[in-house]
Design an enzyme around this catalytic site. Structure first.
Site, short mmCIF file in Angstrom:
data_model
loop_
_atom_site.label_atom_id
_atom_site.label_comp_id
_atom_site.label_asym_id
_atom_site.label_seq_id
_atom_site.Cartn_x
_atom_site.Cartn_y
_atom_site.Cartn_z
N TYR A 117 -2.34 -0.76 10.23
CA TYR A 117 -2.39 -1.05 8.80
C TYR A 117 -1.09 -0.60 8.13
CZ TYR A 117 -4.07 -1.10 3.97
OH TYR A 117 -4.22 -1.34 2.63
N SER B 175 0.85 -1.19 0.00
CA SER B 175 0.00 0.00 0.00
C SER B 175 0.88 1.24 0.00
CB SER B 175 -0.88 0.01 1.25
OG SER B 175 -1.54 1.24 1.41
#
Length: 258
Positions: free
Chosen positions: A157, A144
């Site tokens: 995350y 990501s």
């Protein structure tokens, strides 16, 4: 170009969103696809659709957080197709909160799935790719932009996706001489069931407002689409990317260019 004819691809989180788009595209390009997901009904639906279009697919339900389930999934894939040429590690979860708003349980849950899941699946992929004849293959990890820039309220995350990017580079270096390539894709925000579930859980009643914020934070003015990430995965999985390993391909509508 970008043919995957007769290659075997095992994809996690393939029951929806980015993983589903990758599974469908790989099948259209000739791959035999193992559709992995924690939900059997979702995996089965995607596999049935692939078969209806003339492709070959095997649905498997397994949890990437459980080593025995991951090993069993790879064993079933090899029992059906004889090898694994491509492993796409896409399964993941999220958590909203800064470090003070993240419990031990929150942190460990996200790390166990996002970082630990990639670790377990990549480990099995490497083992199989070294054992098969001819040996070798391609691993694609979905990281990501949160691995590269700070994103508000995404502590665990971001940590997990940073670990995915670091593991990608390590695997690439360790096995480059043995026919295994390993790369990561670092998407910006992609409009998918994953995002819609996140909005419903964390911003009930404000979904439209927050959805527009997610669109706007990419300079291109919108969130990405799952098929746009799938196209990048297809390139990395193909022989045309034979010189690409250890990379983190950013696809983020200009987010990290700011």
């Amino acid at each position: 170009m970008f043919s995957l004819q007769d290659k075997v691809a095992l994809i996690t989180g393939a029951g929806s969103g980015i993983g589903e788009a990758i599974a469908r595209l790989f099948a259209r390009q000739g791959a035999r696809v193992v559709v992995g997901d924690v939900r059997l009904d979702a995996a089965q639906q995607v596999a049935d659709d692939i078969k209806a279009e003339g492709g070959e697919a095997l649905p498997l339900a397994f949890d990437v957080a459980e080593s025995e389930q991951v090993r069993a999934a790879f064993s079933k894939a090899v029992a059906r197709y004889g090898r694994v040429d491509i492993s796409v590690n896409n399964a993941g979860i999220s958590h909203v909160g800064n470090i003070l708003e993240t419990s031990d349980e929150d942190y460990e849950r996200v790390m166990r799935v996002n970082a630990g899941g990639v670790f377990r699946c990549a480990r099995e992929a490497v083992r199989q790719m070294l054992a098969q004849d001819p040996k070798g293959g391609t691993i694609i990890n979905i990281s990501s932009v949160a691995a590269q820039v700070g994103v508000e309220q995404r502590l665990p995350y971001s940590a997990s996706k940073g670990a995915v990017l670091a593991m990608t580079r390590s695997i690439a270096i360790d096995f480059v001489s043995q026919g295994i390539r390993c790369n990561a894709i670092c998407p910006g925000t992609v409009h998918s069931p994953f995002v819609e579930g996140y909005l419903k859980r964390n911003f009930a009643g404000r979904e439209d407002e927050v959805r527009q914020t997610l669109h706007a934070r990419q300079p291109i003015g919108r969130m990405g689409r799952p098929d746009e990430i799938a196209n990048a995965a297809l390139y990395l999985a193909s022989d045309e990317a034979a010189f690409v390993t250890g990379s983190g391909l950013v696809i983020d509508g200009g987010w990290t260019a700011k």
